[in-house]
Design a protein around this motif. Structure first.
Motif, PDB file in Angstrom:
ATOM      1  N   ILE A 285      78.920  70.621  30.655  1.00 34.11           N
ATOM      2  CA  ILE A 285      79.327  71.688  31.566  1.00 34.11           C
ATOM      3  C   ILE A 285      78.035  72.292  32.096  1.00 34.11           C
ATOM      4  CG2 ILE A 285      80.537  73.869  31.840  1.00 34.11           C
ATOM      5  CD1 ILE A 285      82.461  71.619  31.308  1.00 34.11           C
ATOM      6  N   TYR A 286      77.780  72.101  33.383  1.00 30.48           N
ATOM      7  CA  TYR A 286      76.482  72.399  33.990  1.00 30.48           C
ATOM      8  C   TYR A 286      76.726  73.171  35.271  1.00 30.48           C
ATOM      9  CZ  TYR A 286      71.655  71.199  35.547  1.00 30.48           C
ATOM     10  OH  TYR A 286      70.332  71.222  35.955  1.00 30.48           O
ATOM     11  N   SER A 287      76.013  74.249  35.458  1.00 32.44           N
ATOM     12  CA  SER A 287      76.212  75.063  36.666  1.00 32.44           C
ATOM     13  C   SER A 287      75.629  74.371  37.890  1.00 32.44           C
ATOM     14  CB  SER A 287      75.564  76.436  36.498  1.00 32.44           C
ATOM     15  OG  SER A 287      75.821  77.246  37.632  1.00 32.44           O
ATOM     16  N   MET A 288      76.434  74.312  38.942  1.00 28.78           N
ATOM     17  CA  MET A 288      76.038  73.698  40.212  1.00 28.78           C
ATOM     18  C   MET A 288      76.607  74.513  41.374  1.00 28.78           C
ATOM     19  SD  MET A 288      76.514  69.599  39.650  1.00 28.78           S
ATOM     20  CE  MET A 288      76.723  68.917  38.005  1.00 28.78           C
ATOM     21  N   PRO A 289      76.112  74.266  42.580  1.00 26.64           N
ATOM     22  CA  PRO A 289      76.700  74.922  43.752  1.00 26.64           C
ATOM     23  C   PRO A 289      78.002  74.236  44.147  1.00 26.64           C
ATOM     24  CG  PRO A 289      74.918  73.472  44.442  1.00 26.64           C
ATOM     25  CD  PRO A 289      74.941  73.428  42.942  1.00 26.64           C
ATOM     26  N   VAL A 290      79.047  75.039  44.393  1.00 24.49           N
ATOM     27  CA  VAL A 290      80.346  74.476  44.774  1.00 24.49           C
ATOM     28  C   VAL A 290      80.941  75.251  45.940  1.00 24.49           C
ATOM     29  CG1 VAL A 290      80.872  73.611  42.458  1.00 24.49           C
ATOM     30  CG2 VAL A 290      81.626  75.900  43.107  1.00 24.49           C
ATOM     31  N   LYS A 291      81.683  74.519  46.764  1.00 18.19           N
ATOM     32  CA  LYS A 291      82.550  75.126  47.774  1.00 18.19           C
ATOM     33  C   LYS A 291      83.989  74.925  47.302  1.00 18.19           C
ATOM     34  CE  LYS A 291      79.483  74.488  51.763  1.00 18.19           C
ATOM     35  NZ  LYS A 291      79.326  73.880  53.111  1.00 18.19           N
ATOM     36  N   ILE A 292      84.835  75.890  47.611  1.00 20.91           N
ATOM     37  CA  ILE A 292      86.200  75.869  47.101  1.00 20.91           C
ATOM     38  C   ILE A 292      87.179  76.054  48.252  1.00 20.91           C
ATOM     39  CG2 ILE A 292      87.794  76.842  45.407  1.00 20.91           C
ATOM     40  CD1 ILE A 292      85.286  78.151  44.066  1.00 20.91           C
ATOM     41  N   ASP A 293      88.233  75.221  48.269  1.00 16.99           N
ATOM     42  CA  ASP A 293      89.325  75.398  49.227  1.00 16.99           C
ATOM     43  C   ASP A 293      90.637  75.188  48.496  1.00 16.99           C
ATOM     44  OD1 ASP A 293      89.659  72.634  48.940  1.00 16.99           O
ATOM     45  OD2 ASP A 293      88.666  72.167  50.847  1.00 16.99           O
ATOM     46  N   GLU A 294      91.714  75.008  49.251  1.00 22.10           N
ATOM     47  CA  GLU A 294      93.033  74.889  48.628  1.00 22.10           C
ATOM     48  C   GLU A 294      93.161  73.655  47.742  1.00 22.10           C
ATOM     49  OE1 GLU A 294      93.249  73.015  52.735  1.00 22.10           O
ATOM     50  OE2 GLU A 294      92.445  74.873  51.866  1.00 22.10           O
ATOM     51  N   ASN A 295      92.251  72.698  47.905  1.00 22.60           N
ATOM     52  CA  ASN A 295      92.288  71.487  47.079  1.00 22.60           C
ATOM     53  C   ASN A 295      91.409  71.588  45.835  1.00 22.60           C
ATOM     54  OD1 ASN A 295      93.990  70.028  48.928  1.00 22.60           O
ATOM     55  ND2 ASN A 295      92.208  69.836  50.272  1.00 22.60           N
ATOM     56  N   GLY A 296      90.766  72.735  45.630  1.00 24.25           N
ATOM     57  CA  GLY A 296      89.890  72.902  44.472  1.00 24.25           C
ATOM     58  C   GLY A 296      88.432  72.979  44.897  1.00 24.25           C
ATOM     59  N   TYR A 297      87.552  72.791  43.943  1.00 24.85           N
ATOM     60  CA  TYR A 297      86.125  72.908  44.254  1.00 24.85           C
ATOM     61  C   TYR A 297      85.510  71.530  44.482  1.00 24.85           C
ATOM     62  CZ  TYR A 297      85.280  71.804  39.274  1.00 24.85           C
ATOM     63  OH  TYR A 297      85.250  71.193  38.039  1.00 24.85           O
ATOM     64  N   THR A 298      84.492  71.499  45.316  1.00 27.42           N
ATOM     65  CA  THR A 298      83.686  70.300  45.509  1.00 27.42           C
ATOM     66  C   THR A 298      82.222  70.690  45.390  1.00 27.42           C
ATOM     67  OG1 THR A 298      83.687  70.628  47.912  1.00 27.42           O
ATOM     68  CG2 THR A 298      85.327  69.103  47.012  1.00 27.42           C
ATOM     69  N   ILE A 299      81.435  69.824  44.777  1.00 23.06           N
ATOM     70  CA  ILE A 299      80.012  70.085  44.615  1.00 23.06           C
ATOM     71  C   ILE A 299      79.321  69.963  45.965  1.00 23.06           C
ATOM     72  CG2 ILE A 299      77.886  69.252  43.517  1.00 23.06           C
ATOM     73  CD1 ILE A 299      79.707  68.222  41.226  1.00 23.06           C
ATOM     74  N   VAL A 300      78.451  70.933  46.269  1.00 19.62           N
ATOM     75  CA  VAL A 300      77.637  70.856  47.482  1.00 19.62           C
ATOM     76  C   VAL A 300      76.585  69.782  47.241  1.00 19.62           C
ATOM     77  CG1 VAL A 300      76.095  72.104  49.031  1.00 19.62           C
ATOM     78  CG2 VAL A 300      78.019  73.294  47.950  1.00 19.62           C
ATOM     79  N   ASP A 301      76.731  68.677  47.912  1.00 22.45           N
ATOM     80  CA  ASP A 301      75.867  67.531  47.646  1.00 22.45           C
ATOM     81  C   ASP A 301      74.787  67.405  48.715  1.00 22.45           C
ATOM     82  OD1 ASP A 301      75.082  65.504  46.003  1.00 22.45           O
ATOM     83  OD2 ASP A 301      76.894  64.287  46.258  1.00 22.45           O
ATOM     84  N   GLY A 302      73.770  66.609  48.415  1.00 22.46           N
ATOM     85  CA  GLY A 302      72.750  66.274  49.397  1.00 22.46           C
ATOM     86  C   GLY A 302      71.636  67.289  49.557  1.00 22.46           C
ATOM     87  N   LEU A 303      71.576  68.302  48.689  1.00 21.17           N
ATOM     88  CA  LEU A 303      70.489  69.273  48.778  1.00 21.17           C
ATOM     89  C   LEU A 303      69.199  68.650  48.243  1.00 21.17           C
ATOM     90  CD1 LEU A 303      72.328  72.462  47.441  1.00 21.17           C
ATOM     91  CD2 LEU A 303      71.886  71.861  49.831  1.00 21.17           C
ATOM     92  N   GLU A 304      68.109  68.937  48.909  1.00 19.29           N
ATOM     93  CA  GLU A 304      66.831  68.374  48.494  1.00 19.29           C
ATOM     94  C   GLU A 304      66.363  69.022  47.189  1.00 19.29           C
ATOM     95  OE1 GLU A 304      62.156  68.158  49.956  1.00 19.29           O
ATOM     96  OE2 GLU A 304      63.690  69.069  51.244  1.00 19.29           O
ATOM     97  N   ILE A 305      65.938  68.195  46.252  1.00 21.93           N
ATOM     98  CA  ILE A 305      65.427  68.671  44.975  1.00 21.93           C
ATOM     99  C   ILE A 305      63.952  68.299  44.891  1.00 21.93           C
ATOM    100  CG2 ILE A 305      65.671  68.569  42.463  1.00 21.93           C
ATOM    101  CD1 ILE A 305      68.114  69.734  43.938  1.00 21.93           C
ATOM    102  N   ASP A 306      63.091  69.307  44.888  1.00 24.66           N
ATOM    103  CA  ASP A 306      61.661  69.008  44.815  1.00 24.66           C
ATOM    104  C   ASP A 306      61.240  68.793  43.353  1.00 24.66           C
ATOM    105  OD1 ASP A 306      61.454  71.560  43.702  1.00 24.66           O
ATOM    106  OD2 ASP A 306      60.623  72.470  45.511  1.00 24.66           O
ATOM    107  N   ASP A 307      59.998  68.401  43.145  1.00 24.36           N
ATOM    108  CA  ASP A 307      59.528  68.035  41.798  1.00 24.36           C
ATOM    109  C   ASP A 307      59.605  69.228  40.840  1.00 24.36           C
ATOM    110  OD1 ASP A 307      59.055  65.482  42.689  1.00 24.36           O
ATOM    111  OD2 ASP A 307      56.891  65.761  42.965  1.00 24.36           O
ATOM    112  N   ARG A 308      59.231  70.402  41.322  1.00 31.92           N
ATOM    113  CA  ARG A 308      59.258  71.594  40.462  1.00 31.92           C
ATOM    114  C   ARG A 308      60.689  71.908  40.035  1.00 31.92           C
ATOM    115  NH1 ARG A 308      56.359  76.622  43.041  1.00 31.92           N
ATOM    116  NH2 ARG A 308      54.515  75.407  42.488  1.00 31.92           N
ATOM    117  N   SER A 309      61.628  71.778  40.962  1.00 31.53           N
ATOM    118  CA  SER A 309      63.032  72.023  40.637  1.00 31.53           C
ATOM    119  C   SER A 309      63.559  70.978  39.661  1.00 31.53           C
ATOM    120  CB  SER A 309      63.875  72.012  41.911  1.00 31.53           C
ATOM    121  OG  SER A 309      63.498  73.060  42.778  1.00 31.53           O
TER     122      SER A 309
END
Length: 335
Positions: A285-309
């Motif tokens: 169970i890991y915290s991530m960014p999500v968008k939510i609509d009537e069908n439930g939540y979806t993970i916000v995908d495709g965000l750039e992750i740099d080396d420090r992150s």
């Protein structure tokens, strides 16, 4: 009232629940057109105090509150519920090691997971608040195999709100002007508050937070540690853990899960990882960014992750892996 919901709150005689229950019962979470039946669960020794909470809820004379059930009986509490807000957990006491806390809570959340499996609706939505929230959530989900893993979440909205507030205070703007911060990972001091993709409204324009703050040293230093250690700072000041802000975050989490997130915005939720997003290992169970609509939540995908992150995200994942492996040992020993 066009709809009815059965909402369970555990640890219902505690201080977080005391700050939470009014908002749920008043229609501030699920809407003014929904009547709520509140089920309040706490241990037997807390039943007298719980009775006092019931008296206060009655005296509020809330039109949305259809029924109150106060109980220490697990079957009565979990039967046919729509939402489970699992606040109650064994707190960490002085001299207690982390493995002792995990062992005590593995037993509690194993029992509650089985109760969800046996008595709750299969559509039930579960929010785990009691710490260690991520791992407690995973235990409950593991013990309720017939309920979708997507129906289990843990609270990182408090950290999300803390991150927004720190940026808003720094820039002297309203918190509503700050959007799309992210909390990655564990609800612990290893969490990674990330504002690289966040924006702040400047006039009619949304600008990247790093561009407006203009202080990378603060964003990569004090900002992160302040959010990570905010809970400890509150305990040091109040001699009690966060209650008012935790209750507000629970309401925010539930409201967004029920109604959806505003267009173009996301929130942070501790959710089940299937191993396919952002390099997060499976079965956490890991915290991530999500968008939510009537069908439930979806993970916000495709965000750039740099080396420090990447380093920070992996560090909090590794802590969760350690917690999971320790907790699963306790579960297997108790079978």
């Amino acid at each position: 009232m066009t709809d009815q919901l059965k909402v369970l709150v555990t640890g219902a005689a505690g201080q977080i629940a005391y700050s939470l229950l009014y908002s749920i019962a008043n229609g501030d979470v699920f809407g003014k057109n929904v009547s709520v039946s509140l089920i309040l669960l706490d241990i037997e020794m807390m039943q007298e105090a719980l009775g006092g909470v019931v008296l206060e809820l009655q005296d509020c004379a809330l039109p949305n509150l259809k029924k109150i059930t106060a109980t220490c009986n697990v079957q009565e509490a979990f039967t046919d519920i729509d939402y489970a807000v699992l606040v109650g957990a064994m707190p960490r006491r002085q001299g207690m090691e982390r493995k002792d806390l995990l062992k005590a809570n593995a037993k509690i959340f194993k029992e509650q997971g089985k109760a969800l499996e046996n008595y709750a609706k299969k559509s039930v939505k579960v929010l785990v608040v009691g710490n260690p929230a991520n791992t407690n959530c995973l235990i409950a989900a593991t013990c309720a195999p017939s309920i979708s893993k997507e129906n289990f979440t843990c609270l990182t909205r408090l950290d999300h709100n803390r991150a927004k507030a720190q940026i808003a205070t720094r820039l002297e703007v309203a918190t509503s002007a700050v959007r799309n911060v992210i909390i990655w990972g564990n609800h612990s001091s290893t969490q990674y508050p990330d504002v690289r993709h966040a924006t702040v409204s400047v006039g009619d324009e949304a600008k990247p937070v790093p561009l407006v703050v203009k202080d990378d040293a603060w964003l990569n230093g004090d900002f992160i540690t302040t959010v990570q250690k905010r809970g400890a700072a509150i305990i040091a000041a109040r001699k009690l853990s966060s209650a008012m802000s935790a209750a507000k975050a629970i309401c925010d989490h539930l409201r967004d899960w029920h109604f959806g997130t505003p267009k173009g915005e996301w929130t942070s939720m501790g959710i089940y990882s299937n191993g396919s997003n952002y390099g997060v290992p499976e079965n956490l169970i890991y915290s991530m960014p999500v968008k939510i609509d009537e069908n439930g939540y979806t993970i916000v995908d495709g965000l750039e992750i740099d080396d420090r992150s990447r380093v920070r995200m992996d560090a909090t994942a590794n802590e969760l892996l350690e917690e999971r492996n320790e907790a699963m040992k306790f579960l297997s020993q108790s079978d």
